[in-house]
Design an enzyme around this catalytic site. Structure first.
Site, short mmCIF file in Angstrom:
data_model
loop_
_atom_site.label_atom_id
_atom_site.label_comp_id
_atom_site.label_asym_id
_atom_site.label_seq_id
_atom_site.Cartn_x
_atom_site.Cartn_y
_atom_site.Cartn_z
N GLN A 84 2.22 -6.73 5.64
CA GLN A 84 2.27 -6.16 3.95
C GLN A 84 3.44 -6.19 3.74
O GLN A 84 4.46 -6.39 4.25
CB GLN A 84 2.05 -4.05 3.84
CG GLN A 84 0.75 -4.09 3.75
CD GLN A 84 0.32 -2.29 3.37
OE1 GLN A 84 1.22 -2.04 3.09
NE2 GLN A 84 -0.53 -2.05 4.09
N ASN A 113 -11.96 -1.21 -0.74
CA ASN A 113 -12.05 -1.08 0.12
C ASN A 113 -12.09 -1.42 1.53
O ASN A 113 -12.61 -0.09 1.57
CB ASN A 113 -9.97 -1.36 0.05
CG ASN A 113 -9.63 -1.83 1.73
OD1 ASN A 113 -9.23 -2.99 2.06
ND2 ASN A 113 -9.63 -0.76 2.40
N GLU A 114 -12.85 -2.69 2.57
CA GLU A 114 -13.19 -2.19 4.04
C GLU A 114 -14.25 -0.67 3.54
O GLU A 114 -14.38 0.67 4.68
CB GLU A 114 -12.40 -1.23 4.45
CG GLU A 114 -11.55 -2.39 4.80
CD GLU A 114 -10.34 -2.38 6.28
OE1 GLU A 114 -10.44 -1.40 6.61
OE2 GLU A 114 -9.59 -3.46 6.27
N GLU A 150 -6.23 -9.23 3.71
CA GLU A 150 -5.08 -8.17 4.74
C GLU A 150 -5.70 -9.45 5.56
O GLU A 150 -6.58 -9.58 6.16
CB GLU A 150 -5.69 -7.04 4.92
CG GLU A 150 -5.62 -6.03 3.96
CD GLU A 150 -6.32 -5.28 4.01
OE1 GLU A 150 -5.55 -4.42 5.29
OE2 GLU A 150 -6.14 -3.85 3.04
N GLU A 154 0.66 -1.57 0.16
CA GLU A 154 0.35 -0.21 0.00
C GLU A 154 0.96 1.39 -0.64
O GLU A 154 2.20 1.47 0.46
CB GLU A 154 -0.89 -0.29 1.20
CG GLU A 154 -1.82 1.02 1.29
CD GLU A 154 -3.35 0.94 2.81
OE1 GLU A 154 -2.79 -0.15 3.04
OE2 GLU A 154 -4.07 1.84 3.07
N TYR A 201 -6.62 -8.96 11.36
CA TYR A 201 -5.64 -8.74 11.52
C TYR A 201 -5.18 -8.82 13.04
O TYR A 201 -6.51 -9.19 13.98
CB TYR A 201 -4.97 -7.53 11.79
CG TYR A 201 -5.36 -6.69 10.78
CD1 TYR A 201 -3.55 -6.66 9.91
CD2 TYR A 201 -6.03 -6.01 9.47
CE1 TYR A 201 -3.36 -6.20 8.50
CE2 TYR A 201 -5.48 -5.08 8.84
CZ TYR A 201 -4.11 -5.12 8.04
OH TYR A 201 -4.19 -5.15 6.85
O1 AHR Z 1 -3.06 -1.93 6.41
C1 AHR Z 1 -3.33 -1.72 7.13
C2 AHR Z 1 -4.61 -0.75 7.10
O2 AHR Z 1 -5.09 -2.05 7.74
C3 AHR Z 1 -5.24 -0.98 5.83
O3 AHR Z 1 -4.83 0.23 4.70
C4 AHR Z 1 -6.86 -1.31 5.89
O4 AHR Z 1 -7.29 -1.87 4.73
C5 AHR Z 1 -6.65 -1.79 7.35
O5 AHR Z 1 -7.47 -1.49 7.91
#
Ligand code: AHR
Length: 496
Positions: free
Chosen positions: A349, A177-178, A300, A30, A244
């Site tokens: 990432q 995205n999101e 992600e 990103e 995450y």
């Molecule tokens: O990876 C960091 C961020 O995490 C991304 O930009 C977003 O899609 C997510 O919340």
């Protein structure tokens, strides 16, 4: 050896359970912090050795991972990105503020052409995420025309004017995205309608068929998946999921390098939760798509800790320890084991951001423990998953437990059986007996990633603290493997 735990794994090498899509080993880059700028892109005039602006050392290291697919330009950045700002003479490209990530100036020197150049150098498939949150249908539609249309059209002409006569091949395209959060704070009903509308104009031009990915749920938002699948399943090829691994909370995510065993344990619990997410989202998808046509695209995932002290908190730069290696190993095992539904995953990432493969400092690079896991595991790419049944003791912390071991196994096109095994317990060794059934095997070799400390990491001064080594504590007799695994370790075995 007296205190060693015991475990048994039965591997039915003749029970194939489907292909492990190599895209599970995908990555994400990103416009965030030092991922694109400094990490991948240094510009043609940089003293750092580069090819067309992309650093050679990084490309060289990444090629060993066989990165199958790379997602770009975001993340949250994608829904603020206007692709036309990133084409043409670099010096004439407008600058913008990267509001999400540190409020820094984005000069747009890395744009569409540079991204395709990067993918070509890495020999990786591009995965582009379009802007729904602040963009228009026309803008998204024109981007696809610019990239993929071979013929006479305004966007094809513009591309040629910018030096690329022929279109690129593009398969993976994400529509936002999101969109439940940074991509517009939408309700699933609203996004679902927008997805249908935007994706209509994301055209398949002659010779280029897109795999369209709808923006999926945050973690356990099962209602999002339900609504998207119910309303829009027939318009999509993939539906994403973001999750995450963080041991504490969004407010204080904990340090990447300074943690005790409780935080190690919680981190293991949190990555194991990925399995529940994949199963539950998958079950909802099964209701509307029993043939599993639509891929679950975990675009992600990875660890998210507090940013390294002294760095811009908006840059999400974190170190990477043996704990991250275990997270990578367990996560990839989970995706392998659910390859009937999980068609792609993109760790967040690639460089200098969150659970990165590589960290850079000026002209120096360091390979992280996560890098080594991705390299060890790449034997599973496009291999056939085989059935495993694991019986192991628990790793106990206070009144909580998780299984000590985590496994997946596959057979590649040369009939080699690969077994990836993680020992989550930072204190206990384990003696594993593995019955290999259905195929006769004679030979075994392996690689291990381990360290003496839970928080061991590779730094610019000590880049080899956590590196793979030959694994010797394994023997084979009468189609049975005897494996002796140290605490907090990951091994990958090759059995022939
Ligand atoms: O990876 C960091 C961020 O995490 C991304 O930009 C977003 O899609 C997510 O919340």
């Amino acid at each position: 050896m007296a205190n060693s735990k015991k475990a048994k794994i039965i591997i039915n090498a003749d029970v194939k359970k489907g292909k492990i899509n190599k895209n599970i080993y995908g990555q994400f880059s990103e416009h965030l912090g030092r991922c694109i700028y400094e990490g991948l892109w240094v510009g043609k005039d940089s003293p750092i050795a580069n090819t067309n602006g992309i650093r050679n050392d990084v490309v060289h290291a990444l090629k060993d991972l066989k990165v199958p697919v790379l997602r770009w330009p975001g993340g949250c950045f994608a829904d603020e990105y206007h692709w036309k700002d990133g084409i043409g003479d670099p010096e004439g490209r407008p600058k913008m503020i990267n509001t999400h990530w540190g409020g820094v100036v984005e000069n747009n020197h890395f744009g569409t052409h540079e991204f395709f150049e990067l993918c070509e150098q890495l020999e990786t498939e591009p995965y582009i995420c379009g802007n729904v949150g602040s963009g228009s249908v026309q803008e998204m539609s024109e981007w696809v025309e610019y990239m993929t249309f071979d013929g006479v059209s305004p966007m094809a002409e513009l591309r040629a004017k910018n030096g690329h006569e022929k279109p690129w091949k593009l398969k993976y395209f994400g529509v936002g995205n999101e969109n439940w959060g940074c991509g517009g704070n939408m309700r699933p009903e609203y996004y679902s309608d927008l997805y249908r509308r935007y994706s209509t104009y994301v055209r398949n031009y002659k010779g280029n068929n897109l795999f369209k990915i709808a923006g999926g749920a945050n973690t356990s938002d099962y209602n999002w998946t339900e609504v998207l699948m119910r309303e829009s399943e027939r318009f999509m090829d993939g539906l994403s999921l973001h999750y995450y691994t963080m041991p504490l909370s969004w407010g204080d995510k904990g340090s990447a390098t300074v943690f005790d065993e409780l935080l190690w344990f919680k981190t293991m619990e949190r990555i194991l939760y990925m399995e529940e997410l994949v199963v539950k989202h998958g079950t909802i998808m099964d209701k509307y798509d029993p043939d599993k046509r639509v891929g679950l695209i975990v675009d992600e995932w990875g660890t998210w800790f507090n940013a390294e002290p002294g760095t811009n908190p908006g840059f999400l730069y974190q170190q990477n320890t043996l704990r991250d290696a275990l997270v990578a190993g367990v996560g990839l095992n989970i995706f392998n084991n659910h390859c009937d539904r999980v068609q792609m995953a993109n760790i967040a990432q690639m460089i200098n951001v969150l659970q990165a493969m590589i960290l850079t400092e000026g002209d120096k690079i360091v390979l992280t423990p996560t890098y080594h896991i991705f390299k060890m595991y790449n034997v599973h790419q496009d291999a056939q998953l085989v059935s495993t049944s694991l019986e192991c003791e628990d790793y106990v912390n206070g009144d909580k437990t998780v299984p000590q071991l985590n496994v997946s196994a596959s057979i590649d096109d040369k009939d080699i059986l690969h077994i990836s095994l993680c020992n989550l317990d930072p204190n206990e060794t384990v003696e594993v007996t593995s019955d290999l059934r259905g195929v006769i095997y004679k030979k075994v070799s392996g690689t291990i990633l381990a360290a003496d400390k839970m928080n061991a990491y590779n730094s610019f001064n000590a880049p080899n603290s956590v590196v793979p080594a030959e694994f010797k504590d394994v023997t084979i007799q009468d189609n049975k493997l005897s494996i002796f695994m140290p605490p907090m370790s990951v091994i990958v075995l090759n059995v022939e």
